[in-house]
Design a protein around this motif. Structure first.
Motif, short mmCIF file in Angstrom:
data_model
loop_
_atom_site.label_atom_id
_atom_site.label_comp_id
_atom_site.label_asym_id
_atom_site.label_seq_id
_atom_site.Cartn_x
_atom_site.Cartn_y
_atom_site.Cartn_z
N ILE A 50 47.51 38.87 12.11
CA ILE A 50 46.46 38.71 11.10
C ILE A 50 46.33 37.22 10.77
CG2 ILE A 50 45.85 39.08 8.68
CD1 ILE A 50 46.95 41.85 8.88
N ARG A 51 45.11 36.71 10.83
CA ARG A 51 44.82 35.33 10.46
C ARG A 51 43.75 35.34 9.39
NH1 ARG A 51 45.70 35.32 16.01
NH2 ARG A 51 46.97 33.59 16.85
N LEU A 52 44.04 34.71 8.27
CA LEU A 52 43.07 34.59 7.18
C LEU A 52 42.87 33.10 6.86
CD1 LEU A 52 44.27 37.40 4.73
CD2 LEU A 52 42.37 37.50 6.35
N TYR A 53 41.62 32.72 6.79
CA TYR A 53 41.28 31.33 6.48
C TYR A 53 40.93 31.24 5.00
CZ TYR A 53 41.30 30.06 11.40
OH TYR A 53 41.70 29.80 12.68
N GLU A 54 41.72 30.44 4.28
CA GLU A 54 41.50 30.25 2.86
C GLU A 54 40.42 29.19 2.65
OE1 GLU A 54 45.68 31.10 0.79
OE2 GLU A 54 45.81 29.53 2.32
N TYR A 55 40.03 29.02 1.38
CA TYR A 55 38.93 28.10 1.07
C TYR A 55 39.15 26.71 1.67
CZ TYR A 55 35.87 25.00 -1.50
OH TYR A 55 34.95 24.05 -1.81
N GLN A 56 40.35 26.15 1.45
CA GLN A 56 40.60 24.80 1.95
C GLN A 56 40.57 24.75 3.47
OE1 GLN A 56 40.41 22.55 -0.10
NE2 GLN A 56 41.74 22.68 -1.86
N ASP A 57 41.05 25.81 4.13
CA ASP A 57 40.98 25.88 5.60
C ASP A 57 39.54 25.89 6.06
OD1 ASP A 57 43.77 26.33 5.38
OD2 ASP A 57 43.44 28.50 5.31
N LEU A 58 38.69 26.62 5.32
CA LEU A 58 37.28 26.74 5.70
C LEU A 58 36.54 25.42 5.54
CD1 LEU A 58 36.61 30.24 4.14
CD2 LEU A 58 36.68 29.71 6.57
N VAL A 59 36.90 24.65 4.51
CA VAL A 59 36.30 23.32 4.37
C VAL A 59 36.61 22.49 5.61
CG1 VAL A 59 36.37 21.14 3.09
CG2 VAL A 59 36.34 23.31 1.85
N GLU A 60 37.89 22.50 6.03
CA GLU A 60 38.28 21.75 7.23
C GLU A 60 37.54 22.26 8.46
OE1 GLU A 60 42.46 21.86 7.76
OE2 GLU A 60 42.92 20.85 5.88
N LEU A 61 37.43 23.59 8.57
CA LEU A 61 36.80 24.18 9.74
C LEU A 61 35.33 23.79 9.82
CD1 LEU A 61 37.07 26.13 12.15
CD2 LEU A 61 36.47 28.00 10.60
N LEU A 62 34.62 23.84 8.71
CA LEU A 62 33.19 23.52 8.73
C LEU A 62 32.95 22.03 8.94
CD1 LEU A 62 32.99 26.47 7.72
CD2 LEU A 62 30.97 25.75 6.43
N VAL A 63 33.82 21.19 8.40
CA VAL A 63 33.68 19.76 8.65
C VAL A 63 33.89 19.48 10.14
CG1 VAL A 63 34.69 17.48 8.26
CG2 VAL A 63 34.30 19.01 6.33
N ALA A 64 34.94 20.08 10.72
CA ALA A 64 35.22 19.89 12.15
C ALA A 64 34.07 20.41 13.00
CB ALA A 64 36.53 20.60 12.52
N ALA A 65 33.55 21.59 12.65
CA ALA A 65 32.44 22.17 13.41
C ALA A 65 31.19 21.32 13.30
CB ALA A 65 32.16 23.59 12.93
N THR A 66 30.95 20.76 12.12
CA THR A 66 29.79 19.90 11.92
C THR A 66 29.90 18.63 12.76
OG1 THR A 66 29.51 20.74 9.66
CG2 THR A 66 28.38 18.69 10.21
#
Length: 211
Positions: A50-66
């Motif tokens: 199980i992998r869950l992305y928390e709020y701070q992880d999602l900020v990093e993910l969206l910045v990286a994706a952008t």
């Protein structure tokens, strides 16, 4: 500062990949390379984690994706920048700093307001700045319950030992039943669990009565 809503937010890897607009293969590779790692990672069996992305992880993910998609920045270049920033003492640079690009170069703003990055000294950098407020809004929207889940009771493997829960949440039916037994009305229960709706509470009541 992270709000209470942001602090409680965590979404599965498939939803995280969809939110970022990347494939599951990319998401796994970024995790493997240490670009963005889920805050919650629990191995249930040899084949299931199980992998869950928390709020701070999602900020990093969206910045990286952008950075990756918006300006076609290579993953190698991103990793070089992240390694450089971590060596400067930033634990999570993708969410600690403000980023911009010029061409295919990455620039970043330190807390003191100075900018760094690129190959040419004194180059103008504010051509395209990632707006974190927009990223924040998209993450919070992704964390909202799907209206199709309202009024449904489900069992999810690996969640509360597969006990019945209200769909789209991790709230046990037994928890709602206990509040009802204690004399709480629908509004009082919703005050305790704002994610719930009147439909959810009625569904939990019917489920408990039928069990």
């Amino acid at each position: 500062m992270v709000s209470a809503t942001e602090d409680l937010l965590a979404i599965p890897d498939k939803r995280a990949a969809k939110l970022a607009g990347i494939s599951m293969a990319q998401l796994r590779y970024w995790e493997f390379r240490g670009v963005v790692v889920p805050g919650i990672r629990r191995r249930l069996s040899v084949r299931r984690t199980i992998r869950l992305y928390e709020y701070q992880d999602l900020v990093e993910l969206l910045v990286a994706a952008t950075l990756r998609k918006g300006r076609n920045i290579t993953l190698q270049h991103m990793r070089q920048v992240m390694d450089h920033l971590r060596n400067q003492g930033y634990d999570a640079p993708l969410r600690q700093l403000r980023f911009a690009t010029h061409g295919k170069e990455i620039y970043f703003q330190h807390p003191d307001g100075t900018w760094e990055g690129g190959k040419v000294p004194n180059q103008t950098v504010l051509e395209w700045v990632i707006k974190l407020e927009l990223i924040r809004a998209s993450i919070l929207k992704a964390g909202e319950r799907d209206p199709d889940c309202h009024g449904k009771i489900v069992k999810v493997r690996g969640v509360h030992a597969s006990a019945p829960i209200v769909a789209g949440t991790r709230i046990r039916v037994s928890t709602v039943r206990n509040f009802i037994a204690a004399g709480y009305d629908t509004d009082a229960i919703i005050a305790e669990y704002p994610d719930l709706t009147a439909e959810d509470i009625e569904a939990a009541r019917r489920y408990a009565a039928a069990s």
